[in-house]
Design a protein around this motif. Structure first.
Motif, PDB file in Angstrom:
ATOM      1  N   LEU A 172      27.282  40.350  45.696  1.00 53.13           N
ATOM      2  CA  LEU A 172      27.556  38.940  45.447  1.00 53.13           C
ATOM      3  C   LEU A 172      28.419  38.345  46.541  1.00 53.13           C
ATOM      4  N   LYS A 173      28.425  37.030  46.596  1.00 50.58           N
ATOM      5  CA  LYS A 173      29.388  36.272  47.387  1.00 50.58           C
ATOM      6  C   LYS A 173      30.294  35.613  46.355  1.00 50.58           C
ATOM      7  N   VAL A 174      31.595  35.911  46.414  1.00 55.39           N
ATOM      8  CA  VAL A 174      32.517  35.470  45.380  1.00 55.39           C
ATOM      9  C   VAL A 174      33.633  34.632  45.993  1.00 55.39           C
ATOM     10  N   ALA A 175      33.845  33.437  45.430  1.00 56.18           N
ATOM     11  CA  ALA A 175      34.902  32.539  45.901  1.00 56.18           C
ATOM     12  C   ALA A 175      36.062  32.571  44.913  1.00 56.18           C
ATOM     13  N   PHE A 176      37.278  32.700  45.432  1.00 58.45           N
ATOM     14  CA  PHE A 176      38.487  32.710  44.619  1.00 58.45           C
ATOM     15  C   PHE A 176      39.345  31.511  44.971  1.00 58.45           C
ATOM     16  N   GLN A 177      39.660  30.713  43.975  1.00 55.64           N
ATOM     17  CA  GLN A 177      40.613  29.610  44.158  1.00 55.64           C
ATOM     18  C   GLN A 177      41.975  30.136  43.775  1.00 55.64           C
ATOM     19  N   MET A 178      42.928  30.035  44.694  1.00 55.25           N
ATOM     20  CA  MET A 178      44.271  30.537  44.408  1.00 55.25           C
ATOM     21  C   MET A 178      45.302  29.865  45.299  1.00 55.25           C
ATOM     22  N   ASP A 179      46.570  30.092  44.958  1.00 53.47           N
ATOM     23  CA  ASP A 179      47.661  29.578  45.771  1.00 53.47           C
ATOM     24  C   ASP A 179      47.563  30.165  47.172  1.00 53.47           C
ATOM     25  N   PRO A 180      48.342  29.612  48.119  1.00 53.51           N
ATOM     26  CA  PRO A 180      48.288  30.149  49.488  1.00 53.51           C
ATOM     27  C   PRO A 180      48.420  31.678  49.498  1.00 53.51           C
ATOM     28  N   ILE A 181      47.454  32.314  50.079  1.00 55.44           N
ATOM     29  CA  ILE A 181      47.369  33.770  50.024  1.00 55.44           C
ATOM     30  C   ILE A 181      48.528  34.449  50.763  1.00 55.44           C
ATOM     31  N   THR A 182      49.132  33.744  51.693  1.00 52.80           N
ATOM     32  CA  THR A 182      50.274  34.315  52.413  1.00 52.80           C
ATOM     33  C   THR A 182      51.513  34.407  51.524  1.00 52.80           C
ATOM     34  N   ASN A 183      51.542  33.679  50.400  1.00 51.54           N
ATOM     35  CA  ASN A 183      52.686  33.697  49.488  1.00 51.54           C
ATOM     36  C   ASN A 183      52.462  34.566  48.256  1.00 51.54           C
ATOM     37  N   VAL A 184      51.336  35.236  48.184  1.00 52.69           N
ATOM     38  CA  VAL A 184      50.975  35.996  46.990  1.00 52.69           C
ATOM     39  C   VAL A 184      51.766  37.303  46.914  1.00 52.69           C
ATOM     40  N   ASP A 185      52.214  37.633  45.697  1.00 51.65           N
ATOM     41  CA  ASP A 185      52.848  38.928  45.445  1.00 51.65           C
ATOM     42  C   ASP A 185      51.725  39.945  45.280  1.00 51.65           C
ATOM     43  N   LEU A 186      51.505  40.761  46.293  1.00 58.46           N
ATOM     44  CA  LEU A 186      50.374  41.684  46.306  1.00 58.46           C
ATOM     45  C   LEU A 186      50.439  42.726  45.204  1.00 58.46           C
ATOM     46  N   THR A 187      51.612  42.954  44.651  1.00 62.02           N
ATOM     47  CA  THR A 187      51.756  43.956  43.604  1.00 62.02           C
ATOM     48  C   THR A 187      51.534  43.382  42.216  1.00 62.02           C
ATOM     49  N   ALA A 188      51.543  42.054  42.077  1.00 62.40           N
ATOM     50  CA  ALA A 188      51.490  41.466  40.739  1.00 62.40           C
ATOM     51  C   ALA A 188      50.402  40.418  40.541  1.00 62.40           C
ATOM     52  N   ASP A 189      49.853  39.860  41.596  1.00 65.16           N
ATOM     53  CA  ASP A 189      48.906  38.756  41.448  1.00 65.16           C
ATOM     54  C   ASP A 189      47.538  39.270  41.011  1.00 65.16           C
ATOM     55  N   THR A 190      47.099  38.860  39.816  1.00 70.61           N
ATOM     56  CA  THR A 190      45.837  39.369  39.273  1.00 70.61           C
ATOM     57  C   THR A 190      44.618  38.831  40.014  1.00 70.61           C
ATOM     58  N   THR A 191      44.681  37.599  40.494  1.00 69.24           N
ATOM     59  CA  THR A 191      43.543  37.062  41.245  1.00 69.24           C
ATOM     60  C   THR A 191      43.348  37.835  42.542  1.00 69.24           C
ATOM     61  N   PHE A 192      44.453  38.170  43.206  1.00 77.04           N
ATOM     62  CA  PHE A 192      44.365  38.978  44.423  1.00 77.04           C
ATOM     63  C   PHE A 192      43.728  40.330  44.116  1.00 77.04           C
ATOM     64  N   ARG A 193      44.132  40.940  43.007  1.00 75.32           N
ATOM     65  CA  ARG A 193      43.573  42.247  42.636  1.00 75.32           C
ATOM     66  C   ARG A 193      42.071  42.141  42.332  1.00 75.32           C
ATOM     67  N   LEU A 194      41.658  41.038  41.687  1.00 73.89           N
ATOM     68  CA  LEU A 194      40.228  40.832  41.434  1.00 73.89           C
ATOM     69  C   LEU A 194      39.456  40.701  42.742  1.00 73.89           C
ATOM     70  N   ALA A 195      40.024  39.955  43.689  1.00 79.39           N
ATOM     71  CA  ALA A 195      39.382  39.801  45.001  1.00 79.39           C
ATOM     72  C   ALA A 195      39.295  41.145  45.715  1.00 79.39           C
ATOM     73  N   GLU A 196      40.370  41.904  45.655  1.00 80.11           N
ATOM     74  CA  GLU A 196      40.381  43.217  46.306  1.00 80.11           C
ATOM     75  C   GLU A 196      39.328  44.147  45.686  1.00 80.11           C
ATOM     76  N   GLU A 197      39.233  44.127  44.373  1.00 84.02           N
ATOM     77  CA  GLU A 197      38.238  44.970  43.708  1.00 84.02           C
ATOM     78  C   GLU A 197      36.814  44.524  44.033  1.00 84.02           C
ATOM     79  N   ALA A 198      36.601  43.210  44.116  1.00 81.86           N
ATOM     80  CA  ALA A 198      35.277  42.705  44.505  1.00 81.86           C
ATOM     81  C   ALA A 198      34.915  43.212  45.896  1.00 81.86           C
ATOM     82  N   GLN A 199      35.877  43.166  46.818  1.00 81.70           N
ATOM     83  CA  GLN A 199      35.628  43.680  48.173  1.00 81.70           C
ATOM     84  C   GLN A 199      35.336  45.177  48.132  1.00 81.70           C
ATOM     85  N   ASN A 200      36.119  45.923  47.344  1.00 82.40           N
ATOM     86  CA  ASN A 200      35.915  47.376  47.245  1.00 82.40           C
ATOM     87  C   ASN A 200      34.525  47.720  46.725  1.00 82.40           C
TER      88      ASN A 200
END
Length: 92
Positions: A3-31
């Protein structure tokens, strides 16, 4: 099916990589081999009946700094063949 998946989220440079669930969903989609795209809410546009977003394809790699690599800016027609996930901030 990839798939091609688009994520709407706050500025990615400010994301807490250990806690942000949208970031984790994006990472899992990439994986799982999907192509991922990121955009901010203010870059979501309604234009002559089309829903488009200005943002970036991203690559995530926790083994290097910076963890997120932003590709060049692109305009994405979200109604064509993309799956879209909107991040909604949890109440504080």
């Amino acid at each position: 099916m990839k798939l091609k998946v688009a994520f709407q989220m706050d500025p990615i440079t400010n994301v807490d990589l250990t806690a942000d669930t949208t970031f984790r969903l994006a990472e899992e989609a990439q994986n799982r081999g999907h192509k991922i795209f990121y955009y901010n809410p203010e870059n979501l546009i309604y234009d002559n009946g089309r829903i488009i977003a200005r943002g970036n394809e991203i690559k995530i790699n926790r083994k290097v700094e910076p963890v997120v690599e932003l590709e060049s800016d692109i305009i994405l027609d979200l109604e064509k063949d993309w799956k879209e996930y909107l991040a909604i901030d949890a109440p504080k």
